[in-house]
Design an enzyme around this catalytic site. Structure first.
Site, PDB file in Angstrom:
ATOM      1  N   GLU A 139      -4.834  -7.022  -5.715  1.00 31.21           N
ATOM      2  CA  GLU A 139      -5.236  -5.627  -5.604  1.00 31.21           C
ATOM      3  C   GLU A 139      -5.247  -5.025  -7.003  1.00 31.21           C
ATOM      4  O   GLU A 139      -4.321  -5.241  -7.789  1.00 31.21           O
ATOM      5  CB  GLU A 139      -4.282  -4.829  -4.716  1.00 31.21           C
ATOM      6  CG  GLU A 139      -4.658  -3.351  -4.614  1.00 31.21           C
ATOM      7  CD  GLU A 139      -3.770  -2.566  -3.676  1.00 31.21           C
ATOM      8  OE1 GLU A 139      -3.299  -3.153  -2.671  1.00 31.21           O
ATOM      9  OE2 GLU A 139      -3.518  -1.373  -3.953  1.00 31.21           O
ATOM     10  N   GLU A 144      -5.924   5.861  -8.876  1.00 31.74           N
ATOM     11  CA  GLU A 144      -5.182   6.285  -7.689  1.00 31.74           C
ATOM     12  C   GLU A 144      -4.438   7.572  -8.029  1.00 31.74           C
ATOM     13  O   GLU A 144      -3.821   7.692  -9.082  1.00 31.74           O
ATOM     14  CB  GLU A 144      -4.191   5.191  -7.266  1.00 31.74           C
ATOM     15  CG  GLU A 144      -3.391   5.527  -6.024  1.00 31.74           C
ATOM     16  CD  GLU A 144      -2.389   4.441  -5.671  1.00 31.74           C
ATOM     17  OE1 GLU A 144      -2.056   4.303  -4.485  1.00 31.74           O
ATOM     18  OE2 GLU A 144      -1.908   3.739  -6.600  1.00 31.74           O
TER      19      GLU A 144
END
Length: 237
Positions: A139, A144
């Site tokens: 990932e 974010e």
């Protein structure tokens, strides 16, 4: 009310020693049909993930070359189970995932660029990220925001082996450029460089990421890692 969007500046480019190929063009948000040419609605696995928002196509809009995801506070939604935990659904929201799967091949590379306005209020959890098509990890969180006024750049090698960098995200109401460069480092590992507004902010390594296919996801998740309760008014990304 927190308003954010993704401008039609999303560009995914794969680079090798022989050629460069654009996989998602800057016109991908010029119309609903253009969006549907390059993206699927919801997560690759369905409507729920690990936060308090359930994804719904009705909360995705295209206008003026911009993708807007809207999280709306709701009641009465069935809870979901993620990672063995029961999670209450407090929002309906939007996400899209690219139809193309992305793989850093041996000797190859991938570049991802986008422009964002992103909410940073408690309980808002938008993200622009890559995750494994089969299994997990890899990932790579190319951007974010977890409700703390910062932008995070993260690479997961395992659930406990994580490289992470948090940077202050000033003026969230303005557009900001995000860029991630993924490069084969040694035939096995992938070097990842993260940029915000043209400045390199982090340099991380994905262990054994070479040759592994990844989804590209743009989502407006809520609560979860960004805290709760989230905002009651509609949130936009």
């Amino acid at each position: 009310m927190h308003r954010s969007s993704l401008l039609a500046f999303l560009l995914a480019r794969i680079i090798s020693s022989q050629a460069a190929q654009t996989l998602i063009p800057t016109t991908c948000f010029s119309s609903e049909s253009a969006l549907e040419s390059y993206f699927n609605y919801l997560y690759p696995w369905g409507s729920d993930h690990n936060g308090g928002a359930r994804m719904d196509k009705a909360h995705i809009a295209i206008s003026s070359d911009t993708l807007t995801l809207t999280a709306q506070s709701v009641t009465g939604q069935p809870s979901t189970k993620q990672g063995g935990k029961t999670i209450q659904i407090n929002y309906l929201s939007g996400t899209v995932n690219a139809k193309t799967h992305f793989t850093v091949t041996a000797g190859g590379a991938l570049n991802f660029s986008a422009q964002f306005q992103a909410p940073t209020a408690k309980g808002t959890w938008p993200a622009f990220w890559l995750t494994a098509v089969q299994g997990w990890p890899p990932e790579v969180d190319m951007a974010e925001w977890k409700g703390d006024g910062k932008i995070s750049f993260n690479t997961f090698n395992t659930s406990s082996q994580v490289e992470a960098k948090d940077v202050t995200y000033s003026d969230p109401g303005k557009w900001h450029d995000v860029r991630a460069e993924l490069r084969d480092e040694n035939g096995k590992d992938v070097a990842v460089k993260f940029y915000l507004d043209g400045k390199e902010e982090a340099n991380q390594v994905g262990k054994a990421f070479v040759g592994t296919a990844m989804y590209l996801i743009i989502d407006l998740q809520m609560e979860g890692s960004s805290g709760s309760p989230g905002p009651k008014s509609s949130t936009y990304f």
